[in-house]
Scaffold this motif. Sequence first.
Motif, PDB file in Angstrom:
ATOM      1  N   PRO A  12       5.773   9.828  -1.216  1.00  0.00           N
ATOM      2  CA  PRO A  12       5.159   8.530  -0.947  1.00  0.00           C
ATOM      3  C   PRO A  12       5.425   8.027   0.478  1.00  0.00           C
ATOM      4  O   PRO A  12       6.421   8.394   1.087  1.00  0.00           O
ATOM      5  N   HIS A  13       4.522   7.188   0.966  1.00  0.00           N
ATOM      6  CA  HIS A  13       4.658   6.526   2.268  1.00  0.00           C
ATOM      7  C   HIS A  13       4.139   5.103   2.077  1.00  0.00           C
ATOM      8  O   HIS A  13       2.996   4.918   1.660  1.00  0.00           O
ATOM      9  N   VAL A  14       4.967   4.122   2.379  1.00  0.00           N
ATOM     10  CA  VAL A  14       4.649   2.725   2.059  1.00  0.00           C
ATOM     11  C   VAL A  14       4.329   1.903   3.304  1.00  0.00           C
ATOM     12  O   VAL A  14       4.984   2.046   4.345  1.00  0.00           O
ATOM     13  N   PHE A  15       3.340   1.029   3.147  1.00  0.00           N
ATOM     14  CA  PHE A  15       2.975   0.060   4.179  1.00  0.00           C
ATOM     15  C   PHE A  15       2.898  -1.315   3.522  1.00  0.00           C
ATOM     16  O   PHE A  15       2.013  -1.543   2.692  1.00  0.00           O
ATOM     17  N   VAL A  16       3.827  -2.193   3.864  1.00  0.00           N
ATOM     18  CA  VAL A  16       3.784  -3.564   3.345  1.00  0.00           C
ATOM     19  C   VAL A  16       2.994  -4.416   4.335  1.00  0.00           C
ATOM     20  O   VAL A  16       3.314  -4.471   5.524  1.00  0.00           O
ATOM     21  N   GLY A  19       1.762 -12.334  -5.462  1.00  0.00           N
ATOM     22  CA  GLY A  19       0.811 -12.210  -4.363  1.00  0.00           C
ATOM     23  C   GLY A  19       0.878 -10.931  -3.561  1.00  0.00           C
ATOM     24  O   GLY A  19       0.161 -10.783  -2.566  1.00  0.00           O
ATOM     25  N   TYR A  20       1.722  -9.992  -4.010  1.00  0.00           N
ATOM     26  CA  TYR A  20       1.845  -8.712  -3.302  1.00  0.00           C
ATOM     27  C   TYR A  20       1.624  -7.556  -4.279  1.00  0.00           C
ATOM     28  O   TYR A  20       2.565  -6.914  -4.736  1.00  0.00           O
ATOM     29  N   PRO A  21       0.355  -7.278  -4.616  1.00  0.00           N
ATOM     30  CA  PRO A  21       0.057  -6.187  -5.548  1.00  0.00           C
ATOM     31  C   PRO A  21       0.244  -4.814  -4.915  1.00  0.00           C
ATOM     32  O   PRO A  21       0.101  -4.652  -3.699  1.00  0.00           O
ATOM     33  N   VAL A  22       0.554  -3.851  -5.753  1.00  0.00           N
ATOM     34  CA  VAL A  22       0.596  -2.456  -5.312  1.00  0.00           C
ATOM     35  C   VAL A  22      -0.818  -1.894  -5.293  1.00  0.00           C
ATOM     36  O   VAL A  22      -1.600  -2.112  -6.228  1.00  0.00           O
ATOM     37  N   ILE A  23      -1.154  -1.204  -4.223  1.00  0.00           N
ATOM     38  CA  ILE A  23      -2.398  -0.452  -4.148  1.00  0.00           C
ATOM     39  C   ILE A  23      -2.018   0.980  -3.801  1.00  0.00           C
ATOM     40  O   ILE A  23      -1.570   1.268  -2.690  1.00  0.00           O
ATOM     41  N   VAL A  63       0.854  -1.186   0.000  1.00  0.00           N
ATOM     42  CA  VAL A  63       0.000   0.000   0.000  1.00  0.00           C
ATOM     43  C   VAL A  63       0.896   1.243   0.000  1.00  0.00           C
ATOM     44  O   VAL A  63       1.728   1.420   0.893  1.00  0.00           O
ATOM     45  N   ILE A  64       0.707   2.075  -1.024  1.00  0.00           N
ATOM     46  CA  ILE A  64       1.558   3.266  -1.165  1.00  0.00           C
ATOM     47  C   ILE A  64       0.688   4.516  -1.253  1.00  0.00           C
ATOM     48  O   ILE A  64      -0.139   4.655  -2.155  1.00  0.00           O
TER      49      ILE A  64
END
Length: 202
Positions: A141-145, A88-92, A60-61
Amino acid sequence: MKTIKLISVTLLIVCMSSFNYNVANEGYKIGDTVDDFSLKNINGERVSLADYKDAKGYIVIFTCNTCPYAVAYEDRIIQLNTMYADKGYPVIAIMPNNPQVKPGDSFVAMQERAQKKGFGFPYLIDEGQTVYPKFGATKTPHVFVLQKEKNTPVVKYIGAIDDNYKDANAVKTKYVEDAVNALLKGKAVTNKETKAIGCTIR
């Protein structure tokens, strides 16, 4: 004496208000479970995490059109989705800014930008700005995996995409890639949190 008491009470109220604001805006931490959301995509359809039945997790970005940092990372965000969506880890991507404050981040501008760059991932608008505070996002940007555990998304990494926003070729540490690669191997993320570098969400 009354004046001193009044000042003391005022200071107490201000301090308590600040404390409540900080608590309310801390957002998710590593290991926290994430509430699902439903946000409008650039095609007009609503998207939620639950829509991704087969996902192992999510990247999630929080990003936007107008921030130079976000623009500098666009190609790398596209690459992240290309590398990990099928694994299995799409960008949203979520645009958190208020378009009335940042007209360049309007829904129409989002559609135009996504088409121009050929985004292959959802680009959602946080209408009413209700989602980004829950995450605790502060920059673009700020990312949450996130990783699914018992079908519930859990935060595994928070922060920057990598260690060099200026030049993709000069990057030494790819924080998001390292995190997702570790999760795909069933290992713990070594560098769980970094400082997000970008523009303040408005």
